[in-house]
Scaffold this motif. Structure first.
Motif, PDB file in Angstrom:
ATOM      1  N   ARG A   1       0.904  -1.149  -0.095  1.00 24.65           N
ATOM      2  CA  ARG A   1      -0.025  -0.025   0.096  1.00 24.65           C
ATOM      3  C   ARG A   1       0.758   1.235  -0.062  1.00 24.65           C
ATOM      4  NH1 ARG A   1      -3.273   0.549   5.687  1.00 24.65           N
ATOM      5  NH2 ARG A   1      -1.759   0.449   7.078  1.00 24.65           N
ATOM      6  N   LEU A   2       2.115   1.047   0.386  1.00 24.81           N
ATOM      7  CA  LEU A   2       3.079   2.251  -0.076  1.00 24.81           C
ATOM      8  C   LEU A   2       3.809   1.926  -1.057  1.00 24.81           C
ATOM      9  CD1 LEU A   2       4.501   4.653   1.172  1.00 24.81           C
ATOM     10  CD2 LEU A   2       6.037   3.406   2.282  1.00 24.81           C
ATOM     11  N   GLY A   3       3.879   2.951  -2.155  1.00 25.64           N
ATOM     12  CA  GLY A   3       4.735   2.624  -3.480  1.00 25.64           C
ATOM     13  C   GLY A   3       5.905   3.648  -3.159  1.00 25.64           C
ATOM     14  N   PHE A   4       7.001   3.261  -4.123  1.00 27.38           N
ATOM     15  CA  PHE A   4       8.298   3.980  -3.924  1.00 27.38           C
ATOM     16  C   PHE A   4       8.246   5.021  -5.048  1.00 27.38           C
ATOM     17  CE2 PHE A   4      12.385   3.733  -1.550  1.00 27.38           C
ATOM     18  CZ  PHE A   4      12.802   4.923  -1.739  1.00 27.38           C
ATOM     19  N   GLY A   5       7.893   6.229  -4.523  1.00 32.58           N
ATOM     20  CA  GLY A   5       8.232   7.428  -5.819  1.00 32.58           C
ATOM     21  C   GLY A   5       9.438   7.810  -5.882  1.00 32.58           C
ATOM     22  N   THR A   6      10.118   7.835  -7.165  1.00 29.18           N
ATOM     23  CA  THR A   6      11.404   8.353  -7.273  1.00 29.18           C
ATOM     24  C   THR A   6      11.546   9.809  -7.960  1.00 29.18           C
ATOM     25  OG1 THR A   6      11.500   6.950  -9.495  1.00 29.18           O
ATOM     26  CG2 THR A   6      12.208   5.988  -7.500  1.00 29.18           C
ATOM     27  N   MET A   7      10.850  10.444  -7.773  1.00 33.63           N
ATOM     28  CA  MET A   7      10.921  11.949  -8.155  1.00 33.63           C
ATOM     29  C   MET A   7      11.517  12.803  -7.017  1.00 33.63           C
ATOM     30  SD  MET A   7       8.167  11.603  -6.418  1.00 33.63           S
ATOM     31  CE  MET A   7       6.700  11.194  -7.190  1.00 33.63           C
TER      32      MET A   7
ATOM     33  N   ILE B   1       8.200  -3.179   0.367  1.00 28.27           N
ATOM     34  CA  ILE B   1       7.506  -2.303  -0.936  1.00 28.27           C
ATOM     35  C   ILE B   1       7.792  -3.108  -2.081  1.00 28.27           C
ATOM     36  CG2 ILE B   1       8.004  -0.220  -2.270  1.00 28.27           C
ATOM     37  CD1 ILE B   1       8.780   1.334   0.250  1.00 28.27           C
ATOM     38  N   ASN B   2       6.770  -3.100  -2.982  1.00 28.95           N
ATOM     39  CA  ASN B   2       7.004  -4.000  -4.117  1.00 28.95           C
ATOM     40  C   ASN B   2       6.682  -3.544  -5.589  1.00 28.95           C
ATOM     41  OD1 ASN B   2       4.166  -3.888  -4.157  1.00 28.95           O
ATOM     42  ND2 ASN B   2       3.880  -6.164  -4.302  1.00 28.95           N
ATOM     43  N   ILE B   3       6.428  -1.808  -5.258  1.00 31.29           N
ATOM     44  CA  ILE B   3       6.231  -1.263  -6.561  1.00 31.29           C
ATOM     45  C   ILE B   3       7.118   0.134  -6.579  1.00 31.29           C
ATOM     46  CG2 ILE B   3       4.048  -0.289  -5.747  1.00 31.29           C
ATOM     47  CD1 ILE B   3       2.948  -0.348  -8.520  1.00 31.29           C
ATOM     48  N   ILE B   4       7.682   0.371  -7.759  1.00 30.45           N
ATOM     49  CA  ILE B   4       8.609   1.528  -7.788  1.00 30.45           C
ATOM     50  C   ILE B   4       7.799   2.429  -8.932  1.00 30.45           C
ATOM     51  CG2 ILE B   4      10.736   2.495  -8.344  1.00 30.45           C
ATOM     52  CD1 ILE B   4      11.964  -0.032  -7.413  1.00 30.45           C
ATOM     53  N   ASP B   5       7.815   3.727  -8.655  1.00 30.27           N
ATOM     54  CA  ASP B   5       7.063   4.728  -9.718  1.00 30.27           C
ATOM     55  C   ASP B   5       8.219   5.656 -10.010  1.00 30.27           C
ATOM     56  OD1 ASP B   5       5.224   6.511 -11.060  1.00 30.27           O
ATOM     57  OD2 ASP B   5       6.005   7.736  -9.356  1.00 30.27           O
ATOM     58  N   THR B   6       8.358   5.713 -11.374  1.00 31.57           N
ATOM     59  CA  THR B   6       9.338   6.680 -12.017  1.00 31.57           C
ATOM     60  C   THR B   6       8.777   7.520 -13.385  1.00 31.57           C
ATOM     61  OG1 THR B   6      11.461   7.084 -12.799  1.00 31.57           O
ATOM     62  CG2 THR B   6      10.676   4.969 -13.541  1.00 31.57           C
TER      63      THR B   6
ATOM     64  N   HIS C   1      14.244  13.941 -12.334  1.00 26.68           N
ATOM     65  CA  HIS C   1      15.436  14.205 -12.074  1.00 26.68           C
ATOM     66  C   HIS C   1      16.295  14.524 -13.299  1.00 26.68           C
ATOM     67  CE1 HIS C   1      15.822  13.498  -7.792  1.00 26.68           C
ATOM     68  NE2 HIS C   1      14.955  12.461  -7.751  1.00 26.68           N
ATOM     69  N   SER C   2      15.572  15.670 -14.054  1.00 26.99           N
ATOM     70  CA  SER C   2      16.195  16.045 -15.053  1.00 26.99           C
ATOM     71  C   SER C   2      16.583  17.411 -14.848  1.00 26.99           C
ATOM     72  CB  SER C   2      15.479  16.020 -16.449  1.00 26.99           C
ATOM     73  OG  SER C   2      13.981  16.583 -16.158  1.00 26.99           O
TER      74      SER C   2
ATOM     75  N   GLY D   1       7.089  10.288  -2.542  1.00 27.09           N
ATOM     76  CA  GLY D   1       8.224  10.469  -3.096  1.00 27.09           C
ATOM     77  C   GLY D   1       9.530  10.854  -2.035  1.00 27.09           C
ATOM     78  N   MET D   2       9.969   9.695  -1.648  1.00 27.80           N
ATOM     79  CA  MET D   2      11.048   9.845  -0.332  1.00 27.80           C
ATOM     80  C   MET D   2      12.312  10.461  -0.828  1.00 27.80           C
ATOM     81  SD  MET D   2       9.289   6.646   1.460  1.00 27.80           S
ATOM     82  CE  MET D   2       9.073   5.659  -0.079  1.00 27.80           C
ATOM     83  N   THR D   3      12.931  11.352   0.396  1.00 30.72           N
ATOM     84  CA  THR D   3      14.193  11.936  -0.036  1.00 30.72           C
ATOM     85  C   THR D   3      15.409  11.384   0.973  1.00 30.72           C
ATOM     86  OG1 THR D   3      12.839  13.795  -0.461  1.00 30.72           O
ATOM     87  CG2 THR D   3      14.957  14.247  -0.078  1.00 30.72           C
ATOM     88  N   SER D   4      14.947  10.554   2.097  1.00 33.67           N
ATOM     89  CA  SER D   4      16.045  10.281   2.935  1.00 33.67           C
ATOM     90  C   SER D   4      15.382   8.676   3.657  1.00 33.67           C
ATOM     91  CB  SER D   4      16.113  11.091   4.289  1.00 33.67           C
ATOM     92  OG  SER D   4      15.051  10.953   4.869  1.00 33.67           O
ATOM     93  N   LEU D   5      16.363   8.159   3.959  1.00 32.95           N
ATOM     94  CA  LEU D   5      16.488   6.904   4.654  1.00 32.95           C
ATOM     95  C   LEU D   5      15.352   6.775   5.571  1.00 32.95           C
ATOM     96  CD1 LEU D   5      17.251   3.652   4.414  1.00 32.95           C
ATOM     97  CD2 LEU D   5      19.219   4.098   5.776  1.00 32.95           C
ATOM     98  N   GLU D   6      15.734   7.851   6.239  1.00 28.87           N
ATOM     99  CA  GLU D   6      14.987   8.015   7.638  1.00 28.87           C
ATOM    100  C   GLU D   6      13.214   8.163   7.217  1.00 28.87           C
ATOM    101  OE1 GLU D   6      13.940  11.479  10.960  1.00 28.87           O
ATOM    102  OE2 GLU D   6      15.716  11.641   9.887  1.00 28.87           O
ATOM    103  N   GLN D   7      12.886   8.796   6.006  1.00 29.03           N
ATOM    104  CA  GLN D   7      11.729   8.954   5.644  1.00 29.03           C
ATOM    105  C   GLN D   7      10.897   7.522   5.401  1.00 29.03           C
ATOM    106  OE1 GLN D   7      11.471  11.851   2.652  1.00 29.03           O
ATOM    107  NE2 GLN D   7      11.627  13.496   3.768  1.00 29.03           N
TER     108      GLN D   7
END
Ligand code: SF4
Ligand code: SF4
Length: 388
Positions: free
Chosen positions: A15-21, A49-54, A59-60, A260-266
């Motif tokens: 239910r938590l997806g990893f956003g990579t923006m 987490i089993n889903i990654i969003d890009t 990151h351009s 869209g997480m920015t640190s390991l702590e998040q």
């Protein structure tokens, strides 16, 4: 980690997806701190987490550029031999498509960047109404049919910030949509497609993915005293992040929330919250509504987004101009609102296109002096040149 079925896809998603923006960066937005970002992704996957969003532009350097997020994710999955463990989710840059062949050109480039033969979910990215009509004319639905039959893409959908009527119109045009990503958080129930959009997605069994659960971090940073006082009255004490995420996970029309997480702590914090069943009591649900009402008292104008003033005969997107101005005041982050204002509203539809004809005035249910407010919006945001 807790998991949900994703609409009719047959997929089970965390239910938590990893956003990579918003990965950590070093010198510029394009320069991902790969060691830190790898540690974050690794922890996330190891903890369920089993889903990654890009997406193509994440990151351009420029807003329309070819970003490094897909490239980084592709390298990470390859190096760690994780491609088959993960649902990979990326998006076609619909605003860059100019001719039919562009659909394939971008998809092939994205597969190359991601170092894979297929993506699990492919969305038309940030679909606006004009872009929808454009890609439809360029036979996007044939392209999607071909992607599905060739196996390059397993499931298709779109992400969008549009209003609910358009969301439904697009959904009804193609029976193979299986996933839609919309903006939702406790402040946005009636913004863009909001709760009505989620309701329709559930009705037609299309998987719902959520973006902006924390409104870009603005629901959890610099909490106004008036809001904190309300949170202090809750039956169950929660952090601002817990309030925002658990609000979404208490809804039965939300399948997956991308952060869209920015640190390991998040990452650690969000995974802990995503792994906890936390039923919000009716009293605390009402408190959330009160918090939303309190945020709204910081608004810059009284526009309720009723839409009676639209369409403006001169093409001004009155509702979204006034809304972005409101959000800037409510959330105290003018830069983020300016980004929305200049990217979501077309050049010809911004506040400076108002010619003060006053034709809209009799229709405003809130008796707002619309051209005067639009002048304020224009003065507040300035020109695109001031921001980018
Ligand atoms: S006053 Fe401005 S917003 Fe209103 S109808 Fe005229 S051009 Fe459109
Ligand atoms: S009629 Fe008035 S309140 Fe309604 S959307 Fe237009 S400006 Fe906003």
């Amino acid at each position: 980690m807790l998991y949900n079925e994703l609409g009719k896809t047959g997929l089970e998603v965390s239910r938590l997806g990893f956003g990579t923006m918003r990965l950590p960066t070093i010198n510029s937005n394009a320069d991902i701190d790969e060691s830190e970002a790898s540690a974050m992704l690794k922890y996330g996957i190891e903890n369920g987490i089993n889903i990654i969003d890009t997406a193509f532009p994440y990151h351009s350097v420029g807003i329309d550029g070819n970003g490094n997020s897909e490239r980084f994710v592709g390298e990470f999955l390859k190096e760690n031999d994780l491609r088959d463990e993960i649902l990979l989710h990326t998006k076609s840059p619909s605003w860059l498509i100019e001719k039919k062949e562009d659909f394939d050109t971008y998809l092939d480039l994205q597969l190359e960047k991601l170092q894979t033969d297929y993506v699990d979910i492919y969305l038309l990215h940030s679909l606006t109404v004009p872009d929808w009509y454009k890609v439809k004319d360029l036979e996007v639905l044939d392209f999607l049919d071909e992607c599905l039959s060739s196996g390059k893409v397993k499931h298709v959908g779109f992400s969008s910030h549009i209003e609910v009527d358009y969301l439904i119109e697009i959904l009804d045009e193609y029976p193979k949509w299986e996933v839609v990503m919309t903006q939702m958080n406790y402040l946005d129930e009636y913004y863009q497609s909001g709760v009505m959009g989620l309701d329709y997605l559930k009705e037609v069994k299309v998987g719902s993915m959520i973006m902006e659960p924390l409104r870009g971090g603005r629901l959890v940073n610099n909490i106004p005293d008036e809001v904190q006082k309300l949170w202090d009255m809750a039956e169950t004490k929660r952090t601002p992040v817990e309030w925002a995420l658990q609000y979404l996970w208490n809804r039965d029309d939300v399948d997956c929330v991308f952060s869209g997480m920015t640190s390991l702590e998040q990452v650690k914090q969000n995974i802990e919250i995503a792994s906890t069943i936390d039923k919000i009591s009716p009293y605390d649900q009402e408190l959330i509504r009160e918090v939303a009402r309190t945020y709204r008292t910081f608004l810059g104008n009284r526009c309720t987004r009723c839409g009676y003033c639209m369409p403006c005969p001169h093409g001004v997107d009155i509702i979204n101009c006034l809304t972005e101005y409101n959000i800037a005041h409510m959330m105290g982050d003018p830069k983020a609102s300016a980004m929305q204002y200049f990217t979501l509203i077309d050049d010809d539809s911004r506040a400076d296109s108002c010619i003060d004809c006053k034709e809209c005035l009799p229709f405003c249910t809130q008796m707002i002096d619309i051209p005067k407010e639009l002048q304020r919006v224009y003065e507040y945001f300035g020109s695109e040149f001031d921001h980018f």
